[in-house]
Design an enzyme around this catalytic site. Sequence first.
Site, mmCIF file in Angstrom:
data_model
loop_
_atom_site.group_PDB
_atom_site.id
_atom_site.type_symbol
_atom_site.label_atom_id
_atom_site.label_comp_id
_atom_site.label_asym_id
_atom_site.label_seq_id
_atom_site.Cartn_x
_atom_site.Cartn_y
_atom_site.Cartn_z
ATOM 1 C CE LYS A 88 -121.222 -34.788 42.327
ATOM 2 N NZ LYS A 88 -120.811 -36.025 42.446
ATOM 3 C CD GLU A 110 -125.433 -27.394 42.430
ATOM 4 O OE1 GLU A 110 -126.099 -26.188 41.203
ATOM 5 O OE2 GLU A 110 -125.470 -28.389 42.752
ATOM 6 C CB SER A 378 -120.666 -43.273 42.291
ATOM 7 O OG SER A 378 -119.597 -42.604 43.570
HETATM 8 C C1 LIG Z 1 -120.856 -36.431 44.262
HETATM 9 C C2 LIG Z 1 -120.184 -37.687 44.080
HETATM 10 C C3 LIG Z 1 -120.971 -38.155 45.288
HETATM 11 C C4 LIG Z 1 -122.486 -37.957 45.813
HETATM 12 O O1 LIG Z 1 -123.112 -37.374 45.286
HETATM 13 P P1 LIG Z 1 -124.898 -38.217 45.638
HETATM 14 O O2 LIG Z 1 -125.695 -37.176 44.552
HETATM 15 O O3 LIG Z 1 -125.027 -38.676 46.206
HETATM 16 O O4 LIG Z 1 -124.596 -39.397 44.340
HETATM 17 C C5 LIG Z 1 -120.816 -39.757 45.314
HETATM 18 N N1 LIG Z 1 -118.958 -40.389 44.741
HETATM 19 C C6 LIG Z 1 -118.998 -39.437 43.897
HETATM 20 C C7 LIG Z 1 -117.763 -40.431 42.819
HETATM 21 C C8 LIG Z 1 -119.430 -38.080 43.368
HETATM 22 O O5 LIG Z 1 -118.174 -37.401 42.448
#
Ligand SMILES: *Cc1c(COP(=O)(O)O)cnc(C)c1O
Length: 421
Positions: A88, A110, A378
């Site tokens: 993020k 948000e 992610s």
């Molecule tokens: C917020 C988040 C997501 C989901 O958000 P996307 O916009 O779909 O990427 C996925 N993995 C992590 C670690 C997150 O913090």
Amino acid sequence: MAYSTEGFFDTYGGKYVAEVLRRPLDELEVAFHKYMKDPEFLEELNTIRRDYIGRETPLYYAPTATKLLGGAQIYIKLEGLANTGAHKINNAIGQCLLAKKMGKKRIIAETGAGQHGLATAAACAKLGLDCTVYMGEIDVKRQQPNVATMELYGAKVQAVTSGSRTLKDAVNEAMRDWAANPDTTHYVLGSALGPAPFPDIVREFQSVIGYEVERQCKERNIDIGAMVACVGGGSNSIGFFAPFIDKAEPRLIGAEAGGIGPGVGENASRMTGNASREGIVQGYKSRFLLDEDGQALPTRSISAGLDYMGIGPQLAALGQRGRVEFTSVLDKEALEAVGFFAKNEGVLFAMESAHAGAAAMKIAKELPPEKAVIINMSGRGDKDLFITSPEFRKSQWIEFLKAEVERLEDNKEIHSSKIMK
Ligand SMILES: *Cc1c(COP(=O)(O)O)cnc(C)c1O
């Protein structure tokens, strides 16, 4: 279909907003296209990516997982090694830098579980911007570790008491604030959704993940068979897929939250679920979990970042075209994937990312050993100890929490006064 056409990806997307938001959105669109061609802006962004975020992130070959699963070679893009622990920050830094160039002094955002708020608060601290994060009152109570961290970064966390007091109310409140203060304020939207131009902006800032993977694979002669990412709003997946969406290969696979099962309210499967409907919600047209009257349905997932009722419009369009395949992963399969990769590779997935891990564990077997499956991790799982510990070692965790509460109530150790002095 890299960029939208007038804000649309096939029939999805658009800019369905009140008149007062048109001007700030148009202004943002013009500035975005200007700065993405400005060598000075891009150099500054690249320096911050390198020195502050810690890019590029590694593409890790997972030998034990590959051997145990059989089939394709498993690689993991360790996006969770980015500063703040997840992808993020890529979007937060990009948008905050853009806002600064536009002369904005104040940032609003948000947040649901708090991950996007945390990344935005960190980006604002780094860039010297004032930061207010709107967060539903219920989420504020549930997500105290992230609230505490945002406050450490100097952000103001504004609890939202309207509606269901969760993410969608926080979005409404942030939109209202932006409409009232467009000259001083930029609204950093946290995923690849919302009214145009946000889906294009968020994808471009997250596409750094995909372009790194493309380069890393070329350098190491890795033949990609499939790429797998988890899909909440869709920012990590669309950024990871970005360089490949206009090509026929590799397979691109999005893993949604299957929660505890297929029933209404039991998951957050916007593409694969029973309650998936087309709709226009919060300024854009896409697929959502809605009831027959078009009202938002409750969602459920073990991962706080995957339980949004909508999906980014570009992914909805790519799903409709068949370019991106969607699959849903149950809570328990995601938990198993956390354990599998932790034990066998020393890599701790965030609960969200573990949905991609679990999907990849199935897909790897379908592919031959000369092909690779790339998983986008992610985020890293440190943040999820409060979820994984009760699952893997419940009684010890309860004892620990009780002891912590007792210790604090007895005032046995007074950390804060010592540290502050
Ligand atoms: C917020 C988040 C997501 C989901 O958000 P996307 O916009 O779909 O990427 C996925 N993995 C992590 C670690 C997150 O913090």
